[in-house]
Design an enzyme around this catalytic site. Structure first.
Site, PDB file in Angstrom:
ATOM      1  N   TRP A 192      14.618  -2.372   3.442  1.00  0.00           N
ATOM      2  CA  TRP A 192      16.017  -2.785   3.348  1.00  0.00           C
ATOM      3  C   TRP A 192      16.481  -3.670   4.483  1.00  0.00           C
ATOM      4  O   TRP A 192      17.555  -4.241   4.427  1.00  0.00           O
ATOM      5  CB  TRP A 192      16.917  -1.548   3.299  1.00  0.00           C
ATOM      6  CG  TRP A 192      16.538  -0.507   4.334  1.00  0.00           C
ATOM      7  CD1 TRP A 192      15.762   0.602   4.108  1.00  0.00           C
ATOM      8  CD2 TRP A 192      16.853  -0.492   5.734  1.00  0.00           C
ATOM      9  NE1 TRP A 192      15.582   1.308   5.281  1.00  0.00           N
ATOM     10  CE2 TRP A 192      16.245   0.653   6.299  1.00  0.00           C
ATOM     11  CE3 TRP A 192      17.587  -1.328   6.575  1.00  0.00           C
ATOM     12  CZ2 TRP A 192      16.327   0.981   7.643  1.00  0.00           C
ATOM     13  CZ3 TRP A 192      17.688  -1.009   7.925  1.00  0.00           C
ATOM     14  CH2 TRP A 192      17.061   0.137   8.441  1.00  0.00           C
ATOM     15  N   ASN A 193      15.689  -3.768   5.572  1.00  0.00           N
ATOM     16  CA  ASN A 193      16.260  -4.394   6.774  1.00  0.00           C
ATOM     17  C   ASN A 193      16.365  -5.916   6.691  1.00  0.00           C
ATOM     18  O   ASN A 193      17.308  -6.505   7.195  1.00  0.00           O
ATOM     19  CB  ASN A 193      15.499  -3.952   8.027  1.00  0.00           C
ATOM     20  CG  ASN A 193      14.035  -4.305   7.987  1.00  0.00           C
ATOM     21  OD1 ASN A 193      13.459  -4.458   6.917  1.00  0.00           O
ATOM     22  ND2 ASN A 193      13.418  -4.426   9.131  1.00  0.00           N
ATOM     23  N   LYS A 216       9.289  -4.201  -5.976  1.00  0.00           N
ATOM     24  CA  LYS A 216      10.164  -3.037  -5.883  1.00  0.00           C
ATOM     25  C   LYS A 216      10.932  -3.132  -4.570  1.00  0.00           C
ATOM     26  O   LYS A 216      10.408  -2.852  -3.505  1.00  0.00           O
ATOM     27  CB  LYS A 216       9.348  -1.739  -5.899  1.00  0.00           C
ATOM     28  CG  LYS A 216      10.226  -0.522  -6.071  1.00  0.00           C
ATOM     29  CD  LYS A 216       9.764   0.664  -5.258  1.00  0.00           C
ATOM     30  CE  LYS A 216      10.549   0.922  -4.014  1.00  0.00           C
ATOM     31  NZ  LYS A 216      12.002   0.966  -4.082  1.00  0.00           N
ATOM     32  N   ASP A 218      13.841  -2.057  -1.783  1.00  0.00           N
ATOM     33  CA  ASP A 218      14.373  -0.762  -1.383  1.00  0.00           C
ATOM     34  C   ASP A 218      15.611  -0.450  -2.230  1.00  0.00           C
ATOM     35  O   ASP A 218      16.392  -1.341  -2.567  1.00  0.00           O
ATOM     36  CB  ASP A 218      14.748  -0.783   0.102  1.00  0.00           C
ATOM     37  CG  ASP A 218      15.037   0.616   0.615  1.00  0.00           C
ATOM     38  OD1 ASP A 218      14.137   1.220   1.206  1.00  0.00           O
ATOM     39  OD2 ASP A 218      16.172   1.108   0.389  1.00  0.00           O
ATOM     40  N   GLY A 267       7.141  -1.315   5.300  1.00  0.00           N
ATOM     41  CA  GLY A 267       7.988  -0.135   5.457  1.00  0.00           C
ATOM     42  C   GLY A 267       7.482   0.722   6.595  1.00  0.00           C
ATOM     43  O   GLY A 267       6.816   0.236   7.516  1.00  0.00           O
ATOM     44  N   SER A 268       7.767   2.004   6.516  1.00  0.00           N
ATOM     45  CA  SER A 268       7.414   2.902   7.624  1.00  0.00           C
ATOM     46  C   SER A 268       5.916   3.232   7.606  1.00  0.00           C
ATOM     47  O   SER A 268       5.256   3.166   6.563  1.00  0.00           O
ATOM     48  CB  SER A 268       8.215   4.197   7.491  1.00  0.00           C
ATOM     49  OG  SER A 268       7.865   4.830   6.278  1.00  0.00           O
ATOM     50  N   GLU A 289       2.493  -3.673   6.304  1.00  0.00           N
ATOM     51  CA  GLU A 289       3.277  -4.140   7.457  1.00  0.00           C
ATOM     52  C   GLU A 289       4.181  -2.987   7.840  1.00  0.00           C
ATOM     53  O   GLU A 289       5.173  -2.715   7.162  1.00  0.00           O
ATOM     54  CB  GLU A 289       4.102  -5.373   7.061  1.00  0.00           C
ATOM     55  CG  GLU A 289       3.284  -6.536   6.541  1.00  0.00           C
ATOM     56  CD  GLU A 289       2.489  -7.232   7.633  1.00  0.00           C
ATOM     57  OE1 GLU A 289       2.771  -6.994   8.817  1.00  0.00           O
ATOM     58  OE2 GLU A 289       1.593  -8.008   7.299  1.00  0.00           O
ATOM     59  N   LEU A 290       3.852  -2.310   8.939  1.00  0.00           N
ATOM     60  CA  LEU A 290       4.499  -1.021   9.216  1.00  0.00           C
ATOM     61  C   LEU A 290       5.355  -1.056  10.481  1.00  0.00           C
ATOM     62  O   LEU A 290       5.748  -2.110  10.943  1.00  0.00           O
ATOM     63  CB  LEU A 290       3.419   0.059   9.283  1.00  0.00           C
ATOM     64  CG  LEU A 290       2.445   0.077   8.084  1.00  0.00           C
ATOM     65  CD1 LEU A 290       1.389   1.153   8.261  1.00  0.00           C
ATOM     66  CD2 LEU A 290       3.184   0.263   6.782  1.00  0.00           C
ATOM     67  N   CYS A 323      11.506  -4.807  12.559  1.00  0.00           N
ATOM     68  CA  CYS A 323      10.212  -4.230  12.920  1.00  0.00           C
ATOM     69  C   CYS A 323       9.682  -4.818  14.220  1.00  0.00           C
ATOM     70  O   CYS A 323       8.910  -4.184  14.920  1.00  0.00           O
ATOM     71  CB  CYS A 323       9.222  -4.439  11.788  1.00  0.00           C
ATOM     72  SG  CYS A 323       9.075  -6.168  11.316  1.00  0.00           S
ATOM     73  N   GLU A 421       9.432   5.155  16.935  1.00  0.00           N
ATOM     74  CA  GLU A 421      10.268   4.001  16.657  1.00  0.00           C
ATOM     75  C   GLU A 421      11.692   4.502  16.362  1.00  0.00           C
ATOM     76  O   GLU A 421      11.875   5.394  15.544  1.00  0.00           O
ATOM     77  CB  GLU A 421       9.705   3.295  15.418  1.00  0.00           C
ATOM     78  CG  GLU A 421      10.466   2.080  14.996  1.00  0.00           C
ATOM     79  CD  GLU A 421       9.928   1.510  13.676  1.00  0.00           C
ATOM     80  OE1 GLU A 421       9.580   2.300  12.771  1.00  0.00           O
ATOM     81  OE2 GLU A 421       9.852   0.284  13.564  1.00  0.00           O
TER      82      GLU A 421
HETATM   83  P1  NAD Z   1      10.176   3.330   3.943  1.00  0.00           P
HETATM   84  O1  NAD Z   1       8.731   3.440   4.153  1.00  0.00           O
HETATM   85  O2  NAD Z   1      10.964   4.559   3.811  1.00  0.00           O
HETATM   86  O3  NAD Z   1      10.520   2.444   2.645  1.00  0.00           O
HETATM   87  C1  NAD Z   1       9.942   1.187   2.444  1.00  0.00           C
HETATM   88  C2  NAD Z   1       9.767   0.957   0.948  1.00  0.00           C
HETATM   89  O4  NAD Z   1       8.863   1.915   0.426  1.00  0.00           O
HETATM   90  C3  NAD Z   1      11.047   1.126   0.146  1.00  0.00           C
HETATM   91  O5  NAD Z   1      11.098   0.164  -0.881  1.00  0.00           O
HETATM   92  C4  NAD Z   1      10.901   2.517  -0.439  1.00  0.00           C
HETATM   93  O6  NAD Z   1      11.636   2.707  -1.625  1.00  0.00           O
HETATM   94  C5  NAD Z   1       9.418   2.555  -0.715  1.00  0.00           C
HETATM   95  N1  NAD Z   1       8.836   3.891  -0.847  1.00  0.00           N
HETATM   96  C6  NAD Z   1       9.356   5.076  -0.462  1.00  0.00           C
HETATM   97  N2  NAD Z   1       8.506   6.081  -0.788  1.00  0.00           N
HETATM   98  C7  NAD Z   1       7.438   5.516  -1.371  1.00  0.00           C
HETATM   99  C8  NAD Z   1       6.211   6.017  -1.899  1.00  0.00           C
HETATM  100  N3  NAD Z   1       5.929   7.320  -1.891  1.00  0.00           N
HETATM  101  N4  NAD Z   1       5.326   5.150  -2.417  1.00  0.00           N
HETATM  102  C9  NAD Z   1       5.579   3.822  -2.410  1.00  0.00           C
HETATM  103  N5  NAD Z   1       6.723   3.277  -1.931  1.00  0.00           N
HETATM  104  C10 NAD Z   1       7.644   4.124  -1.421  1.00  0.00           C
HETATM  105  O7  NAD Z   1      10.693   2.440   5.147  1.00  0.00           O
HETATM  106  P2  NAD Z   1      12.156   2.307   5.676  1.00  0.00           P
HETATM  107  O8  NAD Z   1      12.396   3.406   6.640  1.00  0.00           O
HETATM  108  O9  NAD Z   1      13.107   2.139   4.592  1.00  0.00           O
HETATM  109  O10 NAD Z   1      12.023   0.912   6.462  1.00  0.00           O
HETATM  110  C11 NAD Z   1      11.982   0.852   7.817  1.00  0.00           C
HETATM  111  C12 NAD Z   1      10.553   0.859   8.312  1.00  0.00           C
HETATM  112  O11 NAD Z   1       9.895  -0.307   7.875  1.00  0.00           O
HETATM  113  C13 NAD Z   1      10.474   0.837   9.811  1.00  0.00           C
HETATM  114  O12 NAD Z   1       9.466   1.706  10.243  1.00  0.00           O
HETATM  115  C14 NAD Z   1      10.100  -0.593  10.128  1.00  0.00           C
HETATM  116  O13 NAD Z   1       9.454  -0.775  11.355  1.00  0.00           O
HETATM  117  C15 NAD Z   1       9.236  -0.940   8.962  1.00  0.00           C
HETATM  118  N6  NAD Z   1       9.178  -2.390   8.771  1.00  0.00           N
HETATM  119  C16 NAD Z   1       8.026  -3.048   9.056  1.00  0.00           C
HETATM  120  C17 NAD Z   1       7.959  -4.428   8.941  1.00  0.00           C
HETATM  121  C18 NAD Z   1       6.698  -5.211   9.274  1.00  0.00           C
HETATM  122  O14 NAD Z   1       6.606  -6.370   8.918  1.00  0.00           O
HETATM  123  N7  NAD Z   1       5.739  -4.616   9.954  1.00  0.00           N
HETATM  124  C19 NAD Z   1       9.081  -5.120   8.515  1.00  0.00           C
HETATM  125  C20 NAD Z   1      10.244  -4.414   8.242  1.00  0.00           C
HETATM  126  C21 NAD Z   1      10.280  -3.028   8.346  1.00  0.00           C
END
Ligand code: NAD
Length: 563
Positions: A192-193, A216, A218, A267-268, A289-290, A323, A421
């Site tokens: 979402w960020n 998909k 967020d 995501g995370s 990309e975490l 991130c 983080e």
């Molecule tokens: P998140 O992992 O909770 O969600 C990310 C995405 O994954 C969302 O679309 C969510 O709906 C989906 N998701 C949730 N559960 C899932 C599952 N079981 N299987 C597949 N997909 C699923 O992350 P968040 O907390 O919303 O986002 C913030 C995190 O993302 C932070 O840790 C940040 O550092 C990271 N991030 C990394 C980068 C990068 O380029 N490295 C960029 C932006 C954000």
């Protein structure tokens, strides 16, 4: 799904109306992914979307399930066959046009900002602010980023995807050619960020490589992705080649990983592991990309005022929900007092707000859970003896989830803020005796996404950069020197992920390579007409000769290089 939501946040957005959000949500249904029959009304499950700036509901999108995902992927698969047969140059041209379309909307916005209400062309920026609560200054960065990515892909992708001649096993007798074919359907799961940038940084190279994409977004930020899907269609992308499936992560995410041929996840780290396990079971490749807990290092010779301005950008862009954000600062002792003074001063100058103008620098956090996380991290640090140099409190007077840019010092190494983080506007500063100690501290983390080094000696900065275990290291810049270099790969070491986006690496992850070897002398086996022991002896002699010759050539090249 409701078309009658009214909220203060929506009323404030110059170019948006509730009806428009409903139209965008209907695009999920029209794609056939919200229900088997394609009738939006038949889909009863919906997810509410709120505006972080006011915490009010602004609309809803379909809560897709596994069968919706399967239907979307099936349609994408059909569309992909024809797209793969379209020459890479033509595919690139469509994306280039898409970049222009995004730019047009931005240009229109910049020209006519303030010319309120019905200016639909400003809607990408308004949408971004509405669904993320970010400041307009931050939102506009995404609108620079997407067209830049399109231009790069249009120029580079045809070359990156072209057949390549490689050395054959027996030069003159055999050839080797590598071809690159699309993997098929790519699933993109985005956070979402930065909803536009992070969806497109993964989706566009997949498309240009000849794949279909099912995205998909967020669940908190679906509208930007849907608006871009509409623009891709206007740009001339074939029907069904790019589809958006909205829904809950734990429902839609696993179904997508099971149905596609490659997953690009952002995501995370926690969710990344779940995605990687599933992809591994399905024997499909993925890029992850975490998260990060990124260090910023200030050397003794740094220009402290410049470093302080850079650190403010590094730590508080997008309210720290980036991130690449720096969350740990290490300053060499000799520069420490001056840097900390300048950094706190610059931080206190920041303006907070979520208005649809360029006045504020720092916007809202995304939701109550993110605010709680930030508050908990700061409170935990405080309880363990940390000093709050500035900030350290929520600002509900600005927006319900707003938190002040916060600088901590004297943070215990086992404090949550030091180990995890935060993903908010919080940074800890520590003084270290020398450069070696700064590098050691920077590397003391399971993450390795991004780092920043500040020094007046750029060569020394580049040397230090090589010692830092991160996928991107910026010298005298926060993160744009590497993120903006779209020709260069970007990704993380360690717990920050797998694979790379951007550059040729970001395109090649989406292809299957095939090596075609052609013999000009028939089968490469023992010849019939020569006794086998003679042949083996001759072959070893030729091999030794060949190795000596190539060693000689290597040495000659080295001597020429040294001269
Ligand atoms: P998140 O992992 O909770 O969600 C990310 C995405 O994954 C969302 O679309 C969510 O709906 C989906 N998701 C949730 N559960 C899932 C599952 N079981 N299987 C597949 N997909 C699923 O992350 P968040 O907390 O919303 O986002 C913030 C995190 O993302 C932070 O840790 C940040 O550092 C990271 N991030 C990394 C980068 C990068 O380029 N490295 C960029 C932006 C954000």
């Amino acid at each position: 799904m409701s078309s009658t939501d009214h909220s203060a946040a929506l009323d404030d957005a110059p170019s948006l109306a509730a009806r428009r959000l409903t139209d965008l949500a209907d695009r999920v249904a029209r794609s056939g992914s919200a229900d088997a029959g394609g009738d939006p009304a038949a889909k009863v499950d919906a997810i509410d979307v709120s505006a972080p700036a006011t915490a009010e509901r602004i609309g809803s999108v379909p809560a897709c399930d596994a069968s919706d995902v399967d239907a979307a992927v099936e349609r994408a698969r059909e569309a992909q066959a024809e797209w793969a047969a379209t020459p890479a140059r033509e595919r690139a041209a469509v994306l280039d046009r898409f970049g222009d379309l995004v730019l047009d909307r931005r240009a229109e916005l910049l020209d006519r900002f303030g010319d309120l209400v019905l200016d639909r062309r400003a809607e990408l920026l308004d949408l971004l602010q509405l669904e993320t609560g970010k400041s307009r200054r931050t939102a506009v960065e995404e609108l620079f980023d997407v067209p830049m990515g399109c231009g790069y892909l249009a120029e580079t992708a045809p070359g990156v995807l072209a057949d390549e001649g490689r050395a054959g096993v027996a030069p003159g007798m055999t050839t080797a050619t590598v071809t690159y074919d699309p993997v098929g359907v790519v699933g993109v799961i985005s956070p979402w960020n930065y909803p536009l940038t992070l969806s497109m940084a993964d989706a566009l190279p997949a498309l240009v490589a000849g794949n279909a994409v099912v995205l998909k977004p967020d669940e908190k930020t679906p509208y930007g992705a849907l608006a871009l899907g509409e623009l891709l269609e206007v740009a001339g992308l074939p029907d069904d080649l790019f589809q958006v499936v909205t829904g809950e992560g734990p429902t839609v995410g696993p179904a997508l990983v099971d149905a596609v041929d490659y997953v690009a996840f952002t995501g995370s780290t926690e969710t990344g592991r779940v995605v990687a396990e599933r992809a591994g079971r399905n024997l499909i490749d993925c890029s992850l990309e975490l998260g990060g807990n990124n260090p910023l290092v200030v050397l003794g010779d740094a220009d402290v005022d410049e470093a302080a301005r850079g650190a403010v950008q590094a730590c508080f862009s997008n309210a720290g929900q980036l991130c690449l954000s720096a969350e740990r600062i290490y300053v060499v002792e000799s520069a420490s007092d001056a840097f900390v003074d300048a950094f706190v001063r610059e931080t206190e100058r920041l303006t907070l707000g979520t208005g649809y103008d360029y006045d504020a620098e720092v916007g809202s956090l995304i939701d109550a859970a993110q605010l709680d996380r930030v508050r908990d991290h700061v409170d935990d640090a405080r309880e363990r003896g940390a000093t709050v140099l500035t900030g350290g409190r929520a600002r509900p007077d600005v927006a319900p989830y707003c938190y002040e840019p916060t600088v901590l010092t004297d943070v215990e190494p086992d404090a949550t803020v030091a180990c995890e983080e935060t993903f908010g506007p919080v940074v800890s500063v520590a003084s270290v005796p020398d450069t070696d100690a700064a590098v050691a501290a920077a590397n003391d983390s399971p993450y390795g996404l991004n780092a920043s080094v500040w020094t007046r000696d750029r060569d020394r900065g580049a040397e230090i950069a090589r010692q830092i275990d991160c996928g991107t290291v910026n010298v005298n810049d926060a993160f744009l020197a590497t993120w903006g270099a779209v020709d260069a790969p970007m990704g993380g070491f360690g717990d920050s992920g797998l694979g790379r986006r951007h550059g040729p690496e970001g395109i090649r992850r989406y292809v299957e390579s095939r090596t075609i070897g052609v013999s000009r002398v028939g089968p490469l086996t023992f010849p019939d007409r020569i006794p086998i022991d003679w042949f083996v002896r001759g072959a070893f002699a030729a091999l030794s000769l060949g190795r000596r010759a190539s060693r000689g050539v290597r040495r000659l090249k080295e001597q020429i290089r040294l001269r």
